[in-house]
Design a protein around this motif. Structure first.
Motif, PDB file in Angstrom:
ATOM      1  N   THR A 197      -0.389  12.100  -0.585  1.00 19.87           N
ATOM      2  CA  THR A 197      -1.023  13.333  -0.123  1.00 19.87           C
ATOM      3  C   THR A 197      -0.689  14.463  -1.077  1.00 19.87           C
ATOM      4  O   THR A 197       0.455  14.585  -1.527  1.00 19.87           O
ATOM      5  CB  THR A 197      -0.502  13.705   1.288  1.00 19.87           C
ATOM      6  OG1 THR A 197      -0.735  12.613   2.181  1.00 19.87           O
ATOM      7  CG2 THR A 197      -1.171  14.951   1.820  1.00 19.87           C
ATOM      8  N   GLN A 205      -5.879  13.150   0.618  1.00 16.81           N
ATOM      9  CA  GLN A 205      -5.119  11.952   0.975  1.00 16.81           C
ATOM     10  C   GLN A 205      -5.852  10.712   0.481  1.00 16.81           C
ATOM     11  O   GLN A 205      -7.076  10.638   0.568  1.00 16.81           O
ATOM     12  CB  GLN A 205      -4.946  11.838   2.487  1.00 16.81           C
ATOM     13  CG  GLN A 205      -4.141  12.964   3.075  1.00 16.81           C
ATOM     14  CD  GLN A 205      -4.006  12.810   4.573  1.00 16.81           C
ATOM     15  OE1 GLN A 205      -4.912  12.388   5.257  1.00 16.81           O
ATOM     16  NE2 GLN A 205      -2.825  13.163   5.075  1.00 16.81           N
ATOM     17  N   GLU A 206      -5.076   9.756  -0.001  1.00 14.60           N
ATOM     18  CA  GLU A 206      -5.644   8.497  -0.452  1.00 14.60           C
ATOM     19  C   GLU A 206      -4.527   7.466  -0.506  1.00 14.60           C
ATOM     20  O   GLU A 206      -3.368   7.776  -0.218  1.00 14.60           O
ATOM     21  CB  GLU A 206      -6.304   8.667  -1.818  1.00 14.60           C
ATOM     22  CG  GLU A 206      -7.397   7.634  -2.074  1.00 14.60           C
ATOM     23  CD  GLU A 206      -8.246   7.978  -3.279  1.00 14.60           C
ATOM     24  OE1 GLU A 206      -8.172   7.200  -4.247  1.00 14.60           O
ATOM     25  OE2 GLU A 206      -8.949   8.994  -3.253  1.00 14.60           O
ATOM     26  N   SER A 207      -4.862   6.243  -0.907  1.00 11.94           N
ATOM     27  CA  SER A 207      -3.835   5.202  -1.036  1.00 11.94           C
ATOM     28  C   SER A 207      -4.144   4.332  -2.246  1.00 11.94           C
ATOM     29  O   SER A 207      -5.250   4.346  -2.780  1.00 11.94           O
ATOM     30  CB  SER A 207      -3.765   4.354   0.233  1.00 11.94           C
ATOM     31  OG  SER A 207      -4.978   3.659   0.421  1.00 11.94           O
ATOM     32  N   GLU A 237       0.830  -1.208   0.000  1.00 15.81           N
ATOM     33  CA  GLU A 237       0.000   0.000   0.000  1.00 15.81           C
ATOM     34  C   GLU A 237       0.869   1.265   0.000  1.00 15.81           C
ATOM     35  O   GLU A 237       1.749   1.410   0.841  1.00 15.81           O
ATOM     36  CB  GLU A 237      -0.882  -0.010   1.246  1.00 15.81           C
ATOM     37  CG  GLU A 237      -2.093   0.852   1.158  1.00 15.81           C
ATOM     38  CD  GLU A 237      -3.173   0.277   0.253  1.00 15.81           C
ATOM     39  OE1 GLU A 237      -4.043   1.048  -0.151  1.00 15.81           O
ATOM     40  OE2 GLU A 237      -3.153  -0.931  -0.074  1.00 15.81           O
ATOM     41  N   TYR A 238       0.599   2.173  -0.950  1.00 16.90           N
ATOM     42  CA  TYR A 238       1.256   3.482  -1.031  1.00 16.90           C
ATOM     43  C   TYR A 238       0.231   4.532  -0.629  1.00 16.90           C
ATOM     44  O   TYR A 238      -0.854   4.589  -1.198  1.00 16.90           O
ATOM     45  CB  TYR A 238       1.750   3.762  -2.453  1.00 16.90           C
ATOM     46  CG  TYR A 238       2.992   2.996  -2.827  1.00 16.90           C
ATOM     47  CD1 TYR A 238       4.241   3.606  -2.816  1.00 16.90           C
ATOM     48  CD2 TYR A 238       2.924   1.653  -3.177  1.00 16.90           C
ATOM     49  CE1 TYR A 238       5.380   2.891  -3.144  1.00 16.90           C
ATOM     50  CE2 TYR A 238       4.064   0.938  -3.504  1.00 16.90           C
ATOM     51  CZ  TYR A 238       5.284   1.564  -3.489  1.00 16.90           C
ATOM     52  OH  TYR A 238       6.414   0.857  -3.810  1.00 16.90           O
ATOM     53  N   ARG A 239       0.576   5.348   0.367  1.00 22.74           N
ATOM     54  CA  ARG A 239      -0.298   6.453   0.785  1.00 22.74           C
ATOM     55  C   ARG A 239       0.246   7.740   0.187  1.00 22.74           C
ATOM     56  O   ARG A 239       1.444   8.008   0.276  1.00 22.74           O
ATOM     57  CB  ARG A 239      -0.336   6.535   2.305  1.00 22.74           C
ATOM     58  CG  ARG A 239      -0.979   5.332   2.945  1.00 22.74           C
ATOM     59  CD  ARG A 239      -1.152   5.479   4.459  1.00 22.74           C
ATOM     60  NE  ARG A 239      -0.126   6.236   5.158  1.00 22.74           N
ATOM     61  CZ  ARG A 239       0.948   5.695   5.730  1.00 22.74           C
ATOM     62  NH1 ARG A 239       1.167   4.410   5.668  1.00 22.74           N
ATOM     63  NH2 ARG A 239       1.808   6.468   6.363  1.00 22.74           N
TER      64      ARG A 239
END
Length: 155
Positions: A102, A145-147, A98-100
């Protein structure tokens, strides 16, 4: 005889350097890349946290897993005609998981940038897998922000 020796040594050194640099550089498009482009004079910041917890942003432009930020536009006196930020992990180096990410407005206090729009494009290899967009003014109320999950593709 001696006057021909130096050019041969230089040629040999150039050939060795060329092969050495090619052998260590990963070939092909990045495993995963995040490209933020926008219009206007706002100072937007892109930040990505890898599955290993490494954060790539304007403060930490490269991390051990290979993630790199290549340009930071519209910060202080660095106004870019076509502002963008690009964070990528080279081919065969990106950790899976998982890559977060912003997108935030970092325009200095007291400066009122002209409004514009932003687009974030996420690519896996050379294919766009996700695209987000918004107005630069909306980021003044809070960051986006998301992933996204990355799994190495078998070719």
């Amino acid at each position: 005889m001696k006057r021909h020796r130096l050019p041969r040594l230089l040629l040999a050194a150039a050939i060795v350097a060329a092969f050495s640099s090619c052998a260590s550089a990963p070939a092909g498009p990045p495993d995963i890349s995040f490209r933020l482009i926008w219009t206007g004079s706002a100072d937007l910041n892109l930040s990505v946290v890898s599955p290993r917890g490494e954060q790539v942003d304007f403060k930490t432009r490269s991390v051990g897993s290979g993630g790199t930020l290549d340009v930071d536009c519209n910060v202080r006196n660095n106004q870019c005609p076509s502002p963008m930020e690009n964070i990528l992990w080279p081919n065969h180096l990106a950790p899976q998981g998982e890559y977060r990410f912003t997108v935030a407005d970092a325009t200095e206090q007291g400066i009122a940038p002209d409004s514009g729009a932003w687009v974030l494009e996420i690519r896996v290899l050379d294919r766009v897998v996700k695209q987000q967009s918004g107005s630069t003014a909306s980021l003044r109320q809070g960051a986006f922000q998301e992933s996204i999950s990355f799994r190495r593709q078998v070719r």
